[in-house]
Design a protein around this motif. Structure first.
Motif, mmCIF file in Angstrom:
data_model
loop_
_atom_site.group_PDB
_atom_site.id
_atom_site.type_symbol
_atom_site.label_atom_id
_atom_site.label_comp_id
_atom_site.label_asym_id
_atom_site.label_seq_id
_atom_site.Cartn_x
_atom_site.Cartn_y
_atom_site.Cartn_z
ATOM 1 N N ARG A 188 10.810 6.667 -12.064
ATOM 2 C CA ARG A 188 12.174 7.235 -12.404
ATOM 3 C C ARG A 188 13.005 7.068 -11.222
ATOM 4 N NH1 ARG A 188 10.464 13.275 -12.913
ATOM 5 N NH2 ARG A 188 9.286 12.372 -11.060
ATOM 6 N N ILE A 189 14.257 6.839 -11.550
ATOM 7 C CA ILE A 189 15.459 6.716 -10.479
ATOM 8 C C ILE A 189 16.341 7.941 -10.638
ATOM 9 C CG2 ILE A 189 17.228 5.200 -9.602
ATOM 10 C CD1 ILE A 189 15.693 2.433 -10.777
ATOM 11 N N PRO A 190 16.443 8.621 -9.429
ATOM 12 C CA PRO A 190 16.122 8.455 -8.359
ATOM 13 C C PRO A 190 14.889 9.382 -7.871
ATOM 14 C CG PRO A 190 17.732 10.176 -8.469
ATOM 15 C CD PRO A 190 17.454 9.622 -9.978
ATOM 16 N N GLN A 191 14.455 9.953 -8.720
ATOM 17 C CA GLN A 191 13.249 10.909 -8.558
ATOM 18 C C GLN A 191 11.945 10.214 -7.991
ATOM 19 O OE1 GLN A 191 14.684 10.623 -11.574
ATOM 20 N NE2 GLN A 191 14.998 12.658 -12.434
ATOM 21 N N ASP A 192 11.769 9.094 -8.184
ATOM 22 C CA ASP A 192 10.672 8.367 -7.692
ATOM 23 C C ASP A 192 11.111 7.016 -6.599
ATOM 24 O OD1 ASP A 192 8.724 9.886 -9.135
ATOM 25 O OD2 ASP A 192 9.195 8.507 -10.717
ATOM 26 N N LEU A 193 12.096 6.692 -6.882
ATOM 27 C CA LEU A 193 12.761 5.489 -6.097
ATOM 28 C C LEU A 193 14.294 5.493 -6.124
ATOM 29 C CD1 LEU A 193 12.109 2.941 -4.607
ATOM 30 C CD2 LEU A 193 12.368 1.740 -6.651
ATOM 31 N N SER A 194 14.817 5.742 -4.915
ATOM 32 C CA SER A 194 16.294 5.580 -4.667
ATOM 33 C C SER A 194 16.660 4.421 -4.649
ATOM 34 C CB SER A 194 16.685 6.815 -3.658
ATOM 35 O OG SER A 194 16.399 7.918 -3.980
ATOM 36 N N ILE A 195 18.091 3.950 -5.034
ATOM 37 C CA ILE A 195 18.510 2.478 -4.913
ATOM 38 C C ILE A 195 20.076 2.613 -4.698
ATOM 39 C CG2 ILE A 195 18.950 0.292 -6.132
ATOM 40 C CD1 ILE A 195 16.500 0.892 -7.769
ATOM 41 N N VAL A 196 20.353 1.826 -3.562
ATOM 42 C CA VAL A 196 21.578 1.597 -3.414
ATOM 43 C C VAL A 196 22.110 0.246 -3.545
ATOM 44 C CG1 VAL A 196 23.778 1.722 -1.650
ATOM 45 C CG2 VAL A 196 22.099 3.647 -1.873
ATOM 46 N N GLY A 197 23.251 -0.163 -4.161
ATOM 47 C CA GLY A 197 23.719 -1.653 -4.294
ATOM 48 C C GLY A 197 24.891 -2.080 -3.638
ATOM 49 N N PRO A 204 0.879 -1.060 0.157
ATOM 50 C CA PRO A 204 0.088 0.054 0.090
ATOM 51 C C PRO A 204 0.845 1.228 0.170
ATOM 52 C CG PRO A 204 -0.789 -1.572 1.753
ATOM 53 C CD PRO A 204 0.609 -2.045 1.048
ATOM 54 N N GLU A 205 0.466 2.225 -0.613
ATOM 55 C CA GLU A 205 1.108 3.543 -0.719
ATOM 56 C C GLU A 205 1.579 4.027 0.503
ATOM 57 O OE1 GLU A 205 0.758 7.895 -2.865
ATOM 58 O OE2 GLU A 205 -0.648 6.490 -2.982
ATOM 59 N N ASP A 206 1.003 3.754 1.470
ATOM 60 C CA ASP A 206 1.446 4.404 2.991
ATOM 61 C C ASP A 206 2.575 3.621 3.498
ATOM 62 O OD1 ASP A 206 -0.309 2.540 3.456
ATOM 63 O OD2 ASP A 206 -0.763 3.326 5.707
ATOM 64 N N ARG A 207 2.992 2.523 2.866
ATOM 65 C CA ARG A 207 3.934 1.479 3.439
ATOM 66 C C ARG A 207 4.874 1.163 2.310
ATOM 67 N NH1 ARG A 207 2.101 -3.831 6.271
ATOM 68 N NH2 ARG A 207 4.017 -3.672 7.064
ATOM 69 N N ARG A 208 4.798 1.628 1.112
ATOM 70 C CA ARG A 208 5.750 1.402 0.076
ATOM 71 C C ARG A 208 6.999 2.221 0.419
ATOM 72 N NH1 ARG A 208 3.028 3.601 -4.972
ATOM 73 N NH2 ARG A 208 1.364 1.884 -4.012
ATOM 74 N N PRO A 209 8.178 1.440 0.316
ATOM 75 C CA PRO A 209 9.525 2.146 0.408
ATOM 76 C C PRO A 209 9.672 3.149 -0.705
ATOM 77 C CG PRO A 209 9.719 0.114 -0.646
ATOM 78 C CD PRO A 209 8.451 0.210 -0.529
ATOM 79 N N THR A 210 10.460 4.321 -0.211
ATOM 80 C CA THR A 210 10.928 5.225 -1.194
ATOM 81 C C THR A 210 12.472 4.855 -1.724
ATOM 82 O OG1 THR A 210 11.682 6.629 0.690
ATOM 83 C CG2 THR A 210 9.364 7.088 -0.134
ATOM 84 N N ALA A 211 13.070 4.066 -0.900
ATOM 85 C CA ALA A 211 14.536 3.806 -1.164
ATOM 86 C C ALA A 211 14.665 2.277 -1.025
ATOM 87 C CB ALA A 211 15.544 4.809 -0.202
ATOM 88 N N LEU A 212 15.594 1.533 -1.699
ATOM 89 C CA LEU A 212 15.884 0.346 -1.434
ATOM 90 C C LEU A 212 17.688 0.052 -1.210
ATOM 91 C CD1 LEU A 212 14.077 -1.318 -4.731
ATOM 92 C CD2 LEU A 212 13.149 -0.942 -2.208
#
Length: 350
Positions: A268-277, A239-247
């Motif tokens: 879009r990355i990183p505008q909508d979702l940030s990711i670190v590997g 659900p939107e209120d529990r969805r992560p904004t970053a991985l």
């Protein structure tokens, strides 16, 4: 062809065989440098190669090191461990005998026996992932563990500081303003030590930032792009209120799969979702669009450390614990602030 002997060098240089032996092995300071140079030129002219076996019997050293690995030699991104070890060996006039066992215990036993028969001066036991390993019964006492920790015995070992790497990754996301941060872990029946340590670092930073961990944001996937895509889909279906904004992803291949899941949803990355590997894997991290911010595994540095200890030119830590090698963050373009809706949502929840 007949083997060129030391007597042939002596005849060409006009000296005794004893002088040739002492000159080529730098064993007598009384031999003039001009004589040494004449012997070296004569050896090169007649094509003389010293008999390493005979020299080893005299010196009790063969100037060879055995390196046994499970899958490192067949994995490009981990191969820098071999490069680091081989560079040190070459700098000091040693030859490395490499055996890749494909994690087969039978092959491993045979490899250790064969290297012992070759009278290698020391062995390095290396693993693909940072893990705890049972020490093979036939492994000689003069051995060093590379990217793994021995479960028994007091052997020198070097491993990446995976907890600190996890801390660096998640602090990067918290500093950008994220509060709903997921950890995409590895899914294996017997996870490597690195999995738990990176998770410990993740939890440490959440606690620092006053963020309550959400069990739904700790998911697992296999260590492939497809596994990362499935795990990211699971998170993005929340659900939107529990969805992560970053991985924060266990490795770069999982992160690459998360990119696919995000792009399929029009994110879009990183505008909508940030990711670190994690890994800074060659041909993956820097080639993603946008390039991936990640944590670098110090493969080359660990390989050098292990070989320096094996050669006796570095003293391992006195504590008996494994030496921890720093894992630096590599800043690229996959981290930004959370989207506006997530930022306002976060303010309402705190």
């Amino acid at each position: 062809m007949a083997r060129v002997r030391i007597s042939d060098v002596a005849a060409a240089a006009g000296v005794s065989t004893a002088t040739v032996s002492l000159a080529l092995n730098d064993q007598d300071a009384r031999i003039p440098e001009a004589t040494r140079e004449r012997v070296r030129r004569a050896a090169a002219e007649v094509g003389y190669t010293p008999n390493s076996v005979a020299r080893g019997l005299r010196t009790q050293r063969t100037r060879t090191i055995g390196l046994i690995s499970d899958r490192i030699a067949t994995t490009p991104f981990a191969g820098r461990m071999l490069s680091g070890a081989q560079d040190v060996a070459r700098e000091h006039g040693y030859l490395v005998f490499l055996v890749d066992t494909d994690a087969d215990p039978t092959v491993e036993r045979e490899a250790i026996r064969a290297l012992a028969d070759q009278q290698v001066d020391a062995m390095i036991y290396a693993c693909m992932w940072h893990r705890v390993v049972d020490v093979p019964a036939s492994l000689p006492r003069r051995s060093v563990f590379l990217d793994c920790r021995p479960a028994q015995g007091d052997f020198p070992a070097v491993v990446p500081d995976d907890r600190a790497g996890g801390v660096a990754a998640v602090r990067e996301l918290v500093a950008a303003g994220h509060r709903r941060i997921a950890y995409v872990d590895v899914d294996e029946p017997h996870p490597p030590v690195a999995s738990g340590l990176r998770h410990d670092g993740y939890l440490e930073v959440l606690a620092e930032a006053g963020i309550e961990p959400d069990p739904a944001l700790h998911v697992r996937g296999d260590t492939s792009s497809a596994g990362g895509r499935r795990a990211a889909d699971q998170l993005l279906d929340l659900p939107e209120d529990r969805r992560p904004t970053a991985l924060f992803c266990f490795n770069d291949r999982i992160a690459a799969g998360a990119y696919v899941a995000a792009h399929r949803r029009g994110l879009r990355i990183p505008q909508d979702l940030s990711i670190v590997g994690y890994d800074d894997q060659q041909l993956v991290a820097a080639d993603l669009d946008p390039p991936l911010t990640t944590v670098a595994l110090p493969h080359y540095e660990m390989g050098r450390w292990a070989m320096e200890v094996a050669l006796g030119i570095r003293t391992p830590d006195d504590t008996g614990a494994a030496h921890l090698m720093p894992c630096p963050i590599v800043d690229r373009d996959s981290v930004g602030p959370p989207p506006a809706t997530a930022a306002s949502d976060s303010r309402r929840r705190t």
